[in-house]
Enzyme design. Structure first.
Site, PDB file in Angstrom:
ATOM      1  N   LYS A 160       0.877  -1.166   0.000  1.00  0.00           N
ATOM      2  CA  LYS A 160       0.000   0.000   0.000  1.00  0.00           C
ATOM      3  C   LYS A 160       0.918   1.220   0.000  1.00  0.00           C
ATOM      4  O   LYS A 160       1.619   1.494   0.980  1.00  0.00           O
ATOM      5  CB  LYS A 160      -0.906   0.008   1.232  1.00  0.00           C
ATOM      6  N   GLY A 167      -8.131   9.280   9.628  1.00  0.00           N
ATOM      7  CA  GLY A 167      -8.459   9.378  11.041  1.00  0.00           C
ATOM      8  C   GLY A 167      -9.555  10.363  11.383  1.00  0.00           C
ATOM      9  O   GLY A 167      -9.883  10.554  12.559  1.00  0.00           O
ATOM     10  N   ALA A 209      -9.477   5.372   4.304  1.00  0.00           N
ATOM     11  CA  ALA A 209      -9.402   6.550   5.173  1.00  0.00           C
ATOM     12  C   ALA A 209     -10.715   7.319   5.223  1.00  0.00           C
ATOM     13  O   ALA A 209     -11.371   7.529   4.207  1.00  0.00           O
ATOM     14  CB  ALA A 209      -8.283   7.499   4.758  1.00  0.00           C
ATOM     15  N   GLY A 210     -11.084   7.720   6.448  1.00  0.00           N
ATOM     16  CA  GLY A 210     -12.231   8.592   6.653  1.00  0.00           C
ATOM     17  C   GLY A 210     -13.458   7.926   7.226  1.00  0.00           C
ATOM     18  O   GLY A 210     -14.376   8.609   7.690  1.00  0.00           O
ATOM     19  N   ASN A 232      -8.723   1.781   9.973  1.00  0.00           N
ATOM     20  CA  ASN A 232      -7.934   1.513  11.168  1.00  0.00           C
ATOM     21  C   ASN A 232      -8.487   2.277  12.366  1.00  0.00           C
ATOM     22  O   ASN A 232      -9.009   1.695  13.314  1.00  0.00           O
ATOM     23  CB  ASN A 232      -6.473   1.871  10.917  1.00  0.00           C
ATOM     24  N   THR A 233      -8.432   3.618  12.303  1.00  0.00           N
ATOM     25  CA  THR A 233      -8.820   4.445  13.438  1.00  0.00           C
ATOM     26  C   THR A 233     -10.247   4.168  13.899  1.00  0.00           C
ATOM     27  O   THR A 233     -10.514   4.132  15.107  1.00  0.00           O
ATOM     28  CB  THR A 233      -8.673   5.932  13.083  1.00  0.00           C
TER      29      THR A 233
END
Length: 257
Positions: A99, A160, A186-187, A208-209
């Site tokens: 990635k 995040g 992301a997001g 992830n976050t």
């Protein structure tokens, strides 16, 4: 269901991909990954030890025979650093699928797309399977595909942020512009965001976050798993058209007067 995602010929058994940062320890990371049902697990080579097997190693908790370990170049701000980091992961035997991240701004963590394209071309020439993290720009998505990238990973919102998809229309245009898998990265903030991503027709979603920083990461991992599965099923089923006015659920034929 015969609905298996393929990236560069590799079969991916889950459309939810997860990261490994921000957990309290490796054991919680392991349990959250298991709860998510993810098959692809991404690790930041510059931030998490995956190369020195003499010290505690993330791969001691994540079985490479069970999961596809996807190294990422998080924390790289130049094409040179990203290429070096990817080569470090491959030399350590982690993976030749990467990635690719090249960050252009420390505050927003938005990608530097010029440097991203430069790094992608170098790595592809060196035999890497490149999955680039980019913004939701259909033009750049097409350039990355034409350079030889094996998937496109547009952001839904800043890393995040948990804002969900800010521009679903650009994501849809990206899917129309490229023929490789589109994996939103992301997001995402909660399960409904993940479902929306999949209902749009995206091939997968990476997060992830949203899991690691939830009050209960294990429950959130399970929620994300169900949301991705539900969103994918809804996309395959085909939603009803949107209408301005009501449409009766029951037929009017034979109505009692």
């Amino acid at each position: 269901m015969n609905d298996i995602l393929k990236v560069a010929g590799r079969e991916i058994m889950s459309r939810l991909w997860v990261g490994t940062g921000k957990y309290k320890d490796f054991e919680e990371t392991k349990r959250a990954i298991e709860a998510s049902g993810a098959h692809v697990v991404t690790v930041a080579v510059r931030r998490v030890n995956v190369t020195d097997r003499s010290r505690e190693n993330l791969l001691d908790y994540i079985n490479p025979e069970k999961y596809i370990i996807l190294p990422n170049t998080a924390g790289c701000y130049t094409a040179k650093d990203a290429v070096r980091t990817a080569n470090l992961a491959r030399a350590a035997g982690v993976s030749d699928m990467v990635k690719l991240e090249v960050i252009g701004d420390e505050k927003t963590l938005m990608p530097d797309n010029e440097a991203l394209l430069e790094a992608a071309k170098i790595l592809i020439k060196d035999g890497f399977i490149v999955l680039p993290y980019t913004n939701d720009d259909p033009v750049m998505a097409k350039k990355l595909q034409d350079a030889g990238c094996h998937a496109i990973m547009p952001l839904a919102a800043p890393i995040g942020s948990g804002l969900g998809i800010r521009n679903p229309y650009n994501i849809r245009i990206i899917m129309e512009s490229v023929s490789v898998p589109v994996i939103v990265d992301a997001g995402v903030g909660t399960a409904s965001d993940a479902a929306i991503v999949m209902e749009l027709g995206c091939d997968a979603v990476l997060m992830n976050t949203a899991i690691a920083c939830a009050k209960d990461p294990l429950r959130m991992a399970h929620a994300m798993r169900m949301a991705v599965e539900a969103g994918r099923l809804a996309y395959l089923a085909g939603r009803i058209p949107r209408k301005l006015y009501a449409s009766a659920s029951s037929p009017i034929e034979g109505i009692i007067e």
